[in-house]
Design a protein around this motif. Sequence first.
Motif, PDB file in Angstrom:
ATOM      1  N   UNK A 152       0.826  -1.207   0.000  1.00 24.94           N
ATOM      2  CA  UNK A 152       0.000   0.000   0.000  1.00 24.94           C
ATOM      3  C   UNK A 152       0.858   1.254   0.000  1.00 24.94           C
ATOM      4  N   UNK A 153       1.902   1.248   0.819  1.00 19.03           N
ATOM      5  CA  UNK A 153       2.757   2.424   0.928  1.00 19.03           C
ATOM      6  C   UNK A 153       3.517   2.695  -0.363  1.00 19.03           C
ATOM      7  N   UNK A 154       4.075   1.648  -0.957  1.00 20.01           N
ATOM      8  CA  UNK A 154       4.857   1.823  -2.189  1.00 20.01           C
ATOM      9  C   UNK A 154       3.980   2.383  -3.303  1.00 20.01           C
ATOM     10  N   UNK A 155       2.766   1.838  -3.465  1.00 20.53           N
ATOM     11  CA  UNK A 155       1.889   2.320  -4.525  1.00 20.53           C
ATOM     12  C   UNK A 155       1.427   3.748  -4.261  1.00 20.53           C
ATOM     13  N   UNK A 156       1.092   4.057  -3.019  1.00 18.76           N
ATOM     14  CA  UNK A 156       0.654   5.416  -2.710  1.00 18.76           C
ATOM     15  C   UNK A 156       1.761   6.434  -2.958  1.00 18.76           C
ATOM     16  N   UNK A 157       3.008   6.050  -2.685  1.00 21.23           N
ATOM     17  CA  UNK A 157       4.140   6.945  -2.947  1.00 21.23           C
ATOM     18  C   UNK A 157       4.262   7.266  -4.434  1.00 21.23           C
ATOM     19  N   UNK A 158       3.859   6.306  -5.285  1.00 26.47           N
ATOM     20  CA  UNK A 158       4.092   6.451  -6.721  1.00 26.47           C
ATOM     21  C   UNK A 158       2.965   7.146  -7.468  1.00 26.47           C
ATOM     22  N   UNK A 159       1.771   7.246  -6.872  1.00 27.60           N
ATOM     23  CA  UNK A 159       0.593   7.612  -7.662  1.00 27.60           C
ATOM     24  C   UNK A 159      -0.074   8.913  -7.228  1.00 27.60           C
ATOM     25  N   UNK A 160       0.663   9.796  -6.583  1.00 27.50           N
ATOM     26  CA  UNK A 160       0.064  11.053  -6.137  1.00 27.50           C
ATOM     27  C   UNK A 160       0.317  12.242  -7.040  1.00 27.50           C
ATOM     28  N   UNK A 161       1.005  12.034  -8.154  1.00 29.44           N
ATOM     29  CA  UNK A 161       1.459  13.153  -8.963  1.00 29.44           C
ATOM     30  C   UNK A 161       0.376  13.978  -9.614  1.00 29.44           C
ATOM     31  N   UNK A 162      -0.816  13.433  -9.814  1.00 33.05           N
ATOM     32  CA  UNK A 162      -1.877  14.211 -10.435  1.00 33.05           C
ATOM     33  C   UNK A 162      -2.500  15.214  -9.472  1.00 33.05           C
ATOM     34  N   UNK A 205      -0.437  16.560  -6.693  1.00 31.90           N
ATOM     35  CA  UNK A 205       0.715  17.431  -6.434  1.00 31.90           C
ATOM     36  C   UNK A 205       1.949  16.699  -6.923  1.00 31.90           C
ATOM     37  N   UNK A 206       2.603  17.251  -7.918  1.00 30.84           N
ATOM     38  CA  UNK A 206       3.732  16.563  -8.541  1.00 30.84           C
ATOM     39  C   UNK A 206       4.786  16.197  -7.495  1.00 30.84           C
ATOM     40  N   UNK A 207       5.177  14.909  -7.510  1.00 30.87           N
ATOM     41  CA  UNK A 207       6.194  14.428  -6.595  1.00 30.87           C
ATOM     42  C   UNK A 207       5.683  14.039  -5.222  1.00 30.87           C
ATOM     43  N   UNK A 208       4.390  14.277  -4.961  1.00 26.68           N
ATOM     44  CA  UNK A 208       3.828  13.958  -3.642  1.00 26.68           C
ATOM     45  C   UNK A 208       3.135  12.603  -3.680  1.00 26.68           C
ATOM     46  N   UNK A 209       3.051  11.928  -2.553  1.00 26.93           N
ATOM     47  CA  UNK A 209       2.326  10.652  -2.500  1.00 26.93           C
ATOM     48  C   UNK A 209       0.836  10.878  -2.385  1.00 26.93           C
ATOM     49  N   UNK A 210       0.070   9.839  -2.670  1.00 30.38           N
ATOM     50  CA  UNK A 210      -1.353   9.843  -2.341  1.00 30.38           C
ATOM     51  C   UNK A 210      -1.482   9.563  -0.851  1.00 30.38           C
ATOM     52  N   UNK A 211      -2.067  10.453  -0.074  1.00 28.23           N
ATOM     53  CA  UNK A 211      -2.130  10.209   1.370  1.00 28.23           C
ATOM     54  C   UNK A 211      -3.256   9.253   1.750  1.00 28.23           C
ATOM     55  N   UNK A 212      -2.977   8.363   2.673  1.00 29.92           N
ATOM     56  CA  UNK A 212      -4.021   7.600   3.347  1.00 29.92           C
ATOM     57  C   UNK A 212      -4.514   8.455   4.512  1.00 29.92           C
TER      58      UNK A 212
END
Length: 325
Positions: A86-96, A98-105
């Motif tokens: 979950x953490x690895x995927x969230x780190x990778x998919x937040x760019x839409x 905020x560029x470079x940011x993770x998707x927060x849980x």
Amino acid sequence: LRPGEGDATVIRIHPERAMGVAVAVGGNPYWCGSDPELGARHAVAEAARNVACAGGRPWALTDCLNFGHPHGPQVMGDMAATLEGLAVAAEALGGLAARGAPLPFVSGNVSLHNQSGARAVPASPIVWCVGVVHDVTTSLGLDLQSAGDFLLLVGETRDELTGSAYAREVLGEPDGAPPSLDLGRESRLQELVVLAAEGRWARAAHDVSDGGLAVALAEMVMASPPERGLGLEVDLAVLEASAPAALFSERPAILFEVAPERAARVFQAARERSLLAWPIGTVAAAPLLRARLPGGETVQWTAEELRAAAEAPFPRLWNEREDGA
């Protein structure tokens, strides 16, 4: 978009504002039971992809994590692997968002002790994603819009059956690992579909997930109102895969319906993001799904036949089927 009209539900937040929110879920216990870490990555990716397919920019996540007795070493190991995925995927998919940011849980809950005797439920992370739609009039449903439009497939090659419903139900391989997942390409795929929605390049979009391309195509035909009288004619030979892989591989991909004059723009955007794209067919002026398979065989179903097949299991599952039916 109401539930079932698109890959996500879209809600307008105020009648006088164009902005809305898109919400969707993802999760496959079969995959997580075989590989909790990769299965959890897929759960995040699918939830975010569903939001993106409706035109929303994935913004935040929550989850429900389901496991057996946590004092069991296997269950605790599955929990640790799931959290890592979950953490690895969230780190990778937040760019839409905020560029470079993770998707927060931003929240979540854990359900433990889901077990009967020594048998625990498989690790089952269910992920819910919410996204921002800047203009709800650009949201994409999965129903077909106009005869003569092109149907494009963008995403991964159709070269794996591992973890698919076909492998599980037809080939009798219940313990297959999930398909491979490249989070970098997944991020670029989600960016492409959001840009296609916001730029009005596409008229419909639908992700390829459970059941593979065959189910995704059928769902687009079934979602189209009968009075519209639309269907699909596709040629899967362009995928350069075996018929089972072309039809049932569950590697991530998205189907786009685009007007002919917009197709070049989608192909260009896919190339710019190093994504593979195939023109696989057109929207037909008849309510049917006609597919030419690799090898030359042609199969065809009407929209009514597809709907009847999709609805047939429900009476049996709900114990409403009459004897002899």
